[in-house]
Design an enzyme around this catalytic site. Sequence first.
Site, PDB file in Angstrom:
ATOM      1  CB  CYS A  33      47.511  55.984  -8.172  1.00 37.38           C
ATOM      2  SG  CYS A  33      47.927  55.128  -6.704  1.00 37.38           S
ATOM      3  CG  HIS A  81      48.554  57.466  -3.556  1.00 39.42           C
ATOM      4  ND1 HIS A  81      48.977  57.545  -4.858  1.00 39.42           N
ATOM      5  CD2 HIS A  81      48.564  58.731  -3.074  1.00 39.42           C
ATOM      6  CE1 HIS A  81      49.245  58.797  -5.165  1.00 39.42           C
ATOM      7  NE2 HIS A  81      49.007  59.538  -4.088  1.00 39.42           N
TER       8      HIS A  81
END
Length: 480
Positions: A68, A124
């Site tokens: 991610c 993130h």
Amino acid sequence: MATTATILLLVSFIGGALSQRPNIVFIVADDLGWNDVGFRNNEMLTPNMDKMARDGVILDRHYVQPLCSPSRSAFMSGVFPFKSGLQHDVIQARQSVCLPLNYTIIPQELKKLGYATHMVGKWHLGFCEWECTPTFRGFDTFFGYYNSMEDYYLHNMSGFLDFRNNKEAEWDYQGQYSAWVFTQKIVDVINTHDKNQPLFLYLPFQNVHFPTEVPKVYEDRFPNVVNSGRRIYDGMVNALDEAIGNVTDALKERGLYDNTLFLLTADNGGEIFSHGNNWPLRGGKHSLWEGGTRVTAFMSGAGLQKTGYTYDGMIHAVDWLPTLVSAAGGTPVTDRDGVDQWDSIRNGLPSKRTEFIYNLDYLVIPKEGQAGIRMGDYKLLMGYPGSQDGWHRPMNKTEDDIYEETIYDLNPDKLQLFDVMADPTERNDLSEDLPDVVAKLKTRLLEYKSQMVPPNYPDTNPNSDPTKYGNAWTPGWCKL
Ligand SMILES: *[C@@H]1O[C@H](CO)[C@@H](O)[C@H](O)[C@H]1NC(C)=O
Ligand SMILES: *[C@@H]1O[C@H](CO)[C@@H](O)[C@H](O)[C@H]1NC(C)=O
Ligand SMILES: *[C@@H]1O[C@H](CO)[C@@H](O)[C@H](O)[C@H]1NC(C)=O
Ligand SMILES: *[C@@H]1O[C@H](CO)[C@@H](O)[C@H](O)[C@H]1NC(C)=O
């Protein structure tokens, strides 16, 4: 008089030029597998995505990082993670790390072209100081979360709230499924948008990352899928698809749709243990196998000249910064790894890319080291390609279908060579048959390695403790 006329002319010219720029909607589907869309697998129910993909351009060889934060850093900055220190694992909530501030990112570049920029969903890319967070990095507004793996209804991560409306901790949506909350927020943004400005929406949805959670109404649309985990997962994909349908409906209602360009991509391959599926590709999320790195992606809408086809040119995550800036009519920055693929994709011309690095995290942490390079048809892997390995069909038949981890070769010096055009499922290691090709790719890999920065993966910082900030993950503790 002349002056007034000139000013009017100038104003209308600027106004016209601005309004001609396409709106851009960039959707990231978290952990969506290669085989988890209706246009590849008729188990899935994704009518909106299928239509967009079929009316647009399916990007058949679109590569990302296996995880991610690295992929998102590549999308946003156009820089390979092995050069920004983000090549190892993901950014952990308690680490003093964020995407280096010395790179401008997509919303900053689009703001220079007059765009309104909004983000709804998962960041993130680090939040330890405010400077790292979306509204300090080019987004006019942000609604979403900073980390990963949170509960879809409680919006908490490791027991603390991770949900924010711009800078404010957001406690008001406890018990509401994130795809519903996010869709409502996106529709609000669309409905209040000043149509004189081009619009950039960055929509990194929570679906379909672990934990597998979805309102029952979506799960119930898959009565034939026996395995409950896969059934919930299919429902999560369907909820994502419905969200995308609602966003496009809102754009249509405001008359913005016809001038909107869509890009959808997964950030990495499907997470096999939580029922993502990459069949027939090998491996999954976390790994440098094609199942971890070659992902579902398509473009659709404004500006595409050739449509309704599958583009098989090589595209990498780092290409999106220059490509979207180019699609917006701007001049992309040239100091990054990404190349402008806009003309190639919109006209169906050859890709401007012939090689890329899958990852370079080798020798730094030898036991978990991994390196991979692609040149033309060939792919060289050095060391441990990462879990998850193997070829897995959807676990949809019985309740006891489970994913069993394969045994790995942790030898950091192991070399494997695949011709991924002739052998896209990576079944035939050619390293012993083609030593010259191995040598050529290894030489190039080592050239890239000279540009590698060490992974920025520090110990946890105790100042991150959310109990000091009203039990919400909150910036302000790492002093970059
Ligand atoms: C399960 O997956 C297989 C392989 O993709 C597919 O052929 C089959 O239709 C699926 N079963 C159900 C019930 O959706
Ligand atoms: C940006 O910062 C990263 C990480 O500190 C560093 O490796 C890189 O060389 C810097 N790049 C530029 C262009 O300043
Ligand atoms: C969220 O909070 C609930 C209630 O306190 C807790 O049971 C759950 O484990 C938390 N989940 C996460 C992912 O933090
Ligand atoms: C999409 O809109 C419909 C109709 O308003 C609504 O029932 C549904 O919950 C929405 N879906 C999502 C994911 O927001």
